[in-house]
Design a protein around this motif. Structure first.
Motif, PDB file in Angstrom:
ATOM      1  N   ASP A  50     -22.777  -1.775 -19.393  1.00 54.33           N
ATOM      2  CA  ASP A  50     -23.518  -0.514 -19.333  1.00 54.33           C
ATOM      3  C   ASP A  50     -24.402  -0.437 -18.087  1.00 54.33           C
ATOM      4  O   ASP A  50     -24.989   0.600 -17.811  1.00 54.33           O
ATOM      5  N   GLY A  51     -24.499  -1.547 -17.356  1.00 52.57           N
ATOM      6  CA  GLY A  51     -25.337  -1.599 -16.161  1.00 52.57           C
ATOM      7  C   GLY A  51     -24.504  -1.945 -14.947  1.00 52.57           C
ATOM      8  O   GLY A  51     -23.364  -1.489 -14.803  1.00 52.57           O
ATOM      9  N   LYS A  52     -25.037  -2.815 -14.088  1.00 55.25           N
ATOM     10  CA  LYS A  52     -24.327  -3.234 -12.866  1.00 55.25           C
ATOM     11  C   LYS A  52     -23.173  -4.184 -13.170  1.00 55.25           C
ATOM     12  O   LYS A  52     -22.316  -4.418 -12.322  1.00 55.25           O
ATOM     13  N   ASP A  53     -23.184  -4.774 -14.353  1.00 53.34           N
ATOM     14  CA  ASP A  53     -22.150  -5.713 -14.787  1.00 53.34           C
ATOM     15  C   ASP A  53     -22.032  -6.910 -13.853  1.00 53.34           C
ATOM     16  O   ASP A  53     -20.941  -7.314 -13.455  1.00 53.34           O
ATOM     17  N   VAL A  54     -23.184  -7.469 -13.489  1.00 54.39           N
ATOM     18  CA  VAL A  54     -23.217  -8.679 -12.662  1.00 54.39           C
ATOM     19  C   VAL A  54     -23.623  -9.870 -13.534  1.00 54.39           C
ATOM     20  O   VAL A  54     -24.314  -9.707 -14.539  1.00 54.39           O
ATOM     21  N   SER A  55     -23.188 -11.043 -13.127  1.00 54.95           N
ATOM     22  CA  SER A  55     -23.516 -12.248 -13.887  1.00 54.95           C
ATOM     23  C   SER A  55     -25.014 -12.541 -13.800  1.00 54.95           C
ATOM     24  O   SER A  55     -25.637 -12.326 -12.765  1.00 54.95           O
ATOM     25  N   PRO A  56     -25.599 -13.025 -14.899  1.00 56.37           N
ATOM     26  CA  PRO A  56     -27.024 -13.365 -14.878  1.00 56.37           C
ATOM     27  C   PRO A  56     -27.261 -14.697 -14.170  1.00 56.37           C
ATOM     28  O   PRO A  56     -26.353 -15.527 -14.083  1.00 56.37           O
ATOM     29  N   PRO A  57     -28.474 -14.904 -13.674  1.00 60.87           N
ATOM     30  CA  PRO A  57     -28.795 -16.206 -13.096  1.00 60.87           C
ATOM     31  C   PRO A  57     -28.878 -17.247 -14.208  1.00 60.87           C
ATOM     32  O   PRO A  57     -29.416 -16.976 -15.283  1.00 60.87           O
ATOM     33  N   LEU A  58     -28.313 -18.412 -13.950  1.00 58.84           N
ATOM     34  CA  LEU A  58     -28.336 -19.510 -14.919  1.00 58.84           C
ATOM     35  C   LEU A  58     -28.740 -20.779 -14.195  1.00 58.84           C
ATOM     36  O   LEU A  58     -28.377 -20.981 -13.032  1.00 58.84           O
ATOM     37  N   SER A  59     -29.491 -21.620 -14.874  1.00 59.01           N
ATOM     38  CA  SER A  59     -29.853 -22.909 -14.294  1.00 59.01           C
ATOM     39  C   SER A  59     -29.773 -23.975 -15.375  1.00 59.01           C
ATOM     40  O   SER A  59     -29.866 -23.679 -16.564  1.00 59.01           O
ATOM     41  N   TRP A  60     -29.582 -25.210 -14.944  1.00 59.09           N
ATOM     42  CA  TRP A  60     -29.435 -26.307 -15.900  1.00 59.09           C
ATOM     43  C   TRP A  60     -29.940 -27.605 -15.294  1.00 59.09           C
ATOM     44  O   TRP A  60     -30.174 -27.714 -14.096  1.00 59.09           O
ATOM     45  N   SER A  61     -30.075 -28.573 -16.161  1.00 54.64           N
ATOM     46  CA  SER A  61     -30.513 -29.903 -15.750  1.00 54.64           C
ATOM     47  C   SER A  61     -30.014 -30.920 -16.765  1.00 54.64           C
ATOM     48  O   SER A  61     -29.610 -30.564 -17.868  1.00 54.64           O
ATOM     49  N   GLY A  62     -30.052 -32.189 -16.362  1.00 51.93           N
ATOM     50  CA  GLY A  62     -29.756 -33.275 -17.287  1.00 51.93           C
ATOM     51  C   GLY A  62     -28.294 -33.588 -17.495  1.00 51.93           C
ATOM     52  O   GLY A  62     -27.940 -34.187 -18.513  1.00 51.93           O
ATOM     53  N   ALA A  63     -27.427 -33.218 -16.550  1.00 56.64           N
ATOM     54  CA  ALA A  63     -26.016 -33.598 -16.704  1.00 56.64           C
ATOM     55  C   ALA A  63     -25.930 -35.120 -16.777  1.00 56.64           C
ATOM     56  O   ALA A  63     -26.617 -35.816 -16.041  1.00 56.64           O
ATOM     57  N   PRO A  64     -25.100 -35.633 -17.658  1.00 61.08           N
ATOM     58  CA  PRO A  64     -25.041 -37.091 -17.826  1.00 61.08           C
ATOM     59  C   PRO A  64     -24.418 -37.807 -16.634  1.00 61.08           C
ATOM     60  O   PRO A  64     -23.664 -37.216 -15.850  1.00 61.08           O
ATOM     61  N   GLN A  65     -24.734 -39.076 -16.528  1.00 57.65           N
ATOM     62  CA  GLN A  65     -24.152 -39.924 -15.496  1.00 57.65           C
ATOM     63  C   GLN A  65     -22.638 -39.929 -15.679  1.00 57.65           C
ATOM     64  O   GLN A  65     -22.145 -39.918 -16.807  1.00 57.65           O
ATOM     65  N   GLY A  66     -21.912 -39.909 -14.592  1.00 60.87           N
ATOM     66  CA  GLY A  66     -20.451 -39.889 -14.657  1.00 60.87           C
ATOM     67  C   GLY A  66     -19.866 -38.493 -14.604  1.00 60.87           C
ATOM     68  O   GLY A  66     -18.643 -38.339 -14.615  1.00 60.87           O
ATOM     69  N   THR A  67     -20.719 -37.466 -14.535  1.00 67.36           N
ATOM     70  CA  THR A  67     -20.228 -36.090 -14.453  1.00 67.36           C
ATOM     71  C   THR A  67     -19.533 -35.898 -13.106  1.00 67.36           C
ATOM     72  O   THR A  67     -20.106 -36.173 -12.058  1.00 67.36           O
ATOM     73  N   ARG A  68     -18.292 -35.410 -13.143  1.00 68.32           N
ATOM     74  CA  ARG A  68     -17.515 -35.157 -11.927  1.00 68.32           C
ATOM     75  C   ARG A  68     -17.398 -33.663 -11.625  1.00 68.32           C
ATOM     76  O   ARG A  68     -17.126 -33.272 -10.499  1.00 68.32           O
ATOM     77  N   SER A  69     -17.578 -32.824 -12.651  1.00 70.35           N
ATOM     78  CA  SER A  69     -17.596 -31.375 -12.452  1.00 70.35           C
ATOM     79  C   SER A  69     -18.218 -30.723 -13.681  1.00 70.35           C
ATOM     80  O   SER A  69     -18.369 -31.350 -14.738  1.00 70.35           O
ATOM     81  N   LEU A  70     -18.587 -29.460 -13.507  1.00 71.25           N
ATOM     82  CA  LEU A  70     -19.154 -28.656 -14.589  1.00 71.25           C
ATOM     83  C   LEU A  70     -18.281 -27.417 -14.762  1.00 71.25           C
ATOM     84  O   LEU A  70     -17.625 -26.973 -13.810  1.00 71.25           O
TER      85      LEU A  70
END
Length: 180
Positions: A50-70
């Motif tokens: 109903d608006g601009k239809d753009v993705s919202p800003p998102l942020s994260w932290s704490g990915a575990p050790q060994g993460t190769r991609s999200l």
């Protein structure tokens, strides 16, 4: 009564001994949020159909050790036809800590990031556009993976879910709501 108390104490002791903290392990701190809406709160109109239809800003932290991609999806389990996918984006580098507002709906982005097809049969994000009626819940689900996904841009949600099987190290989500 004594037997019930014994059983309760034995169960409680077992849970304490088997808890990650008992082994010096930390509980996962993998978290995602948005500066555009609070967890469980309404998604602003600009991030909807109903608006601009753009993705919202998102942020994260704490990915575990060994993460190769999200990888991230936005899913509406309240859709009349069943869970509706609004976004699939994958191969996000593990050092990335946020997606800015308005991610371009191109097949591939910087650093090897790719989009899958959503249930609107489009690449990129298409925001909430529910039928008039009850509130819908939009789950922005982020997964930390032990590999980079071997998927082509434009993959289907089925291909996406098949490719992450057995590779999820951790997951987190933030839910926003929208109603017409």
């Amino acid at each position: 009564m004594k037997d019930r108390l014994k059983a309760f104490l034995l169960c409680s002791l077992t849970l304490l001994v088997l808890s990650p903290a008992a082994f010096g392990q930390k509980k996962s701190e993998f978290k995602i949020s948005s500066s555009a809406f609070t967890a469980g709160g309404a998604i602003p109109r600009q991030f909807t159909g109903d608006g601009k239809d753009v993705s919202p800003p998102l942020s994260w932290s704490g990915a575990p050790q060994g993460t190769r991609s999200l990888a991230l999806t936005c899913e509406d389990p309240d859709a009349p036809a069943g869970t509706w996918f609004h976004w699939i984006i994958f191969n996000i580098p593990p050092a990335t800590a946020r997606l800015k507002e308005g991610i371009a709906p191109r097949p591939t982005l910087a650093e090897g990031i790719s989009h899958g097809k959503n249930d609107f049969d489009k690449l990129g994000y298409n925001g909430p556009a529910p039928p008039k009626g009850p509130v819908h819940h939009y789950h922005f689900k982020l997964v930390a993976l032990d590999c980079k996904l071997d998927l082509k841009p434009g993959c289907s949600k089925k291909e996406y879910y098949e490719s992450i099987k057995g590779h999820v190290l951790a997951s987190t989500e933030v839910v926003g709501t929208y109603k017409r």
